[in-house]
Design an enzyme around this catalytic site. Structure first.
Site, PDB file in Angstrom:
ATOM      1  N   GLY A 121       0.823  -1.198   0.000  1.00 27.37           N
ATOM      2  CA  GLY A 121       0.000   0.000   0.000  1.00 27.37           C
ATOM      3  C   GLY A 121       0.862   1.255   0.000  1.00 27.37           C
ATOM      4  O   GLY A 121       1.959   1.271  -0.554  1.00 27.37           O
ATOM      5  N   LEU A 122       0.365   2.306   0.653  1.00 29.43           N
ATOM      6  CA  LEU A 122       1.049   3.606   0.726  1.00 29.43           C
ATOM      7  C   LEU A 122       1.360   4.147  -0.664  1.00 29.43           C
ATOM      8  O   LEU A 122       2.428   4.720  -0.904  1.00 29.43           O
ATOM      9  CB  LEU A 122       2.349   3.492   1.544  1.00 29.43           C
ATOM     10  CG  LEU A 122       2.184   3.156   3.032  1.00 29.43           C
ATOM     11  CD1 LEU A 122       3.550   3.019   3.692  1.00 29.43           C
ATOM     12  CD2 LEU A 122       1.351   4.194   3.753  1.00 29.43           C
ATOM     13  N   CYS A 123       0.428   3.957  -1.596  1.00 30.32           N
ATOM     14  CA  CYS A 123       0.639   4.467  -2.962  1.00 30.32           C
ATOM     15  C   CYS A 123      -0.622   5.174  -3.461  1.00 30.32           C
ATOM     16  O   CYS A 123      -0.982   5.063  -4.631  1.00 30.32           O
ATOM     17  CB  CYS A 123       1.036   3.324  -3.895  1.00 30.32           C
ATOM     18  SG  CYS A 123      -0.060   1.902  -3.877  1.00 30.32           S
ATOM     19  N   GLY A 124      -1.292   5.879  -2.555  1.00 24.91           N
ATOM     20  CA  GLY A 124      -2.478   6.637  -2.960  1.00 24.91           C
ATOM     21  C   GLY A 124      -3.608   5.726  -3.416  1.00 24.91           C
ATOM     22  O   GLY A 124      -3.868   4.674  -2.837  1.00 24.91           O
TER      23      GLY A 124
END
Length: 358
Positions: A121-124
């Site tokens: 994750g952590l990719c908008g």
């Protein structure tokens, strides 16, 4: 005593901007911080550390985008020669009836969707855009009475669709940090087996085309059946010529990252007429088409990875900007409380001196 403990606990934890302000507490803008000087100072240090982490993650993602770009560039000579041979063989078999299993067009009763998402994750909204595109395509096909199966590439897609029983997942793969030919071949083997066994009459690839650092386009592309010339078409019938090669380049403009797409047309000439095939041209074509499709699949994996990394760059950049704004607001709050405390102490000193002198 209980009220005093609750007040101290609320001061230490800080109050959310969504919570109503207690009586006697002045609020400024959307940020309400009710804490002592030490708590505010500790929170400023925490925000600084978070900003350092997000800045580092942004730079790491930028380096990995460059690595993905280099992988595409390094694989370009192989793709060019493969396309040239594919076109040359097609010139020989033009007058013949080519019966390749990968070119067989059948009535569509079952469709295999190959979904490319990220492992992390952590990719908008990168993973969410692909999932929503897949769900929309699934509803569209099922409304037409077509059976739909899924092959998930990337842990995020596998986890999402695995928790929903209406989706039939044939197999799941991990995308990995650097997609290789072996990874693409493993996915291609699963696709070939499903199509040749007539379990699927059509194979569609749902991936993200890397356009720019702030723009990635979720795309649906038909992998099978292929044309003998190696053209790949989308669901709207727009076909991409195999000789039109396009790669992305990560550059810098004005001190900021930017992406350019370079399009080069591969010169496809007929093979030397004196060239003699040991095998029938149709047999050579049967061997070239799976190889070409694996090459296209590898390119899609690299584009999807670059899009994920670009989305992570933007997400970390936004997080760094938000941390900077929060640090600024907390610093202003800290200075105000410190000044108020100093003013109060001065007033107490002056009042005490006036009382003793009186």
């Amino acid at each position: 005593m209980a009220a005093m403990l609750a007040s101290k606990q609320g001061a230490f934890m800080g109050r959310s901007s969504f919570a109503p302000a207690p009586k006697g507490v002045a609020s400024r803008g959307s940020l309400q911080v009710v804490a002592g000087l030490k708590e505010v100072r500790d929170r400023i240090a925490s925000v600084k550390n978070t900003q350092k982490i997000t800045d580092a993650m942004k730079l790491v993602a930028a380096a990995k985008v460059r690595r993905a770009q280099e992988a595409v560039v390094n694989g370009r000579p192989f793709s060019e020669n493969l396309v040239k041979v594919l076109y040359g063989v097609n010139q020989r078999v033009r007058q013949e009836d080519v019966d390749s299993p990968l070119c067989a067009v059948r009535p569509v009763k079952s469709v295999l969707l190959v979904v490319l998402t990220g492992d992390r994750g952590l990719c908008g909204g990168y993973n969410n855009f692909i999932i929503k595109k897949t769900e929309a395509r699934y509803r569209e096909l099922t409304a037409m009475g077509v059976k739909v199966n899924l092959v998930c590439v990337g842990r995020k897609g596998g986890q999402y669709f695995g928790r929903r029983p209406q989706y039939n997942i044939l197999k799941s793969f991990s995308l990995g940090a650097t997609p290789t030919t072996k990874d693409a071949q493993g996915i291609a083997d699963e696709i070939f087996a499903s199509f040749i066994a007539q379990e699927s009459d059509k194979v569609e690839l749902v991936f993200t085309k890397f356009i720019s650092l702030i723009n990635s386009n979720p795309t649906i592309q038909t992998l099978l059946p292929m044309t003998p010339m190696g053209e790949l078409c989308d669901v709207d019938g727009k076909c991409v010529d195999a000789a039109d090669d396009e790669i992305f380049k990560l550059t810098t403009k004005g001190g900021a990252f930017a992406v350019e797409r370079e399009k080069t047309v591969i010169e496809t000439e007929a093979l030397d007429p004196s060239l003699i095939f040991e095998q029938e041209p149709a047999q050579i074509l049967d061997a070239l088409l799976p190889l070409y499709m694996s090459s296209c699949l590898l390119r899609s994996l690299q584009e999807a990875l670059a899009s994920e990394l670009a989305a992570r760059m933007n997400a970390m950049n936004n997080a760094s900007d938000n941390a900077k704004e929060l640090k600024k607001a907390l610093t202003v709050q800290y200075n105000k409380q410190r000044q108020a405390k100093i003013t109060q102490e001065l007033a107490e000193i002056v009042g005490g001196a006036a009382a003793t002198s009186g």
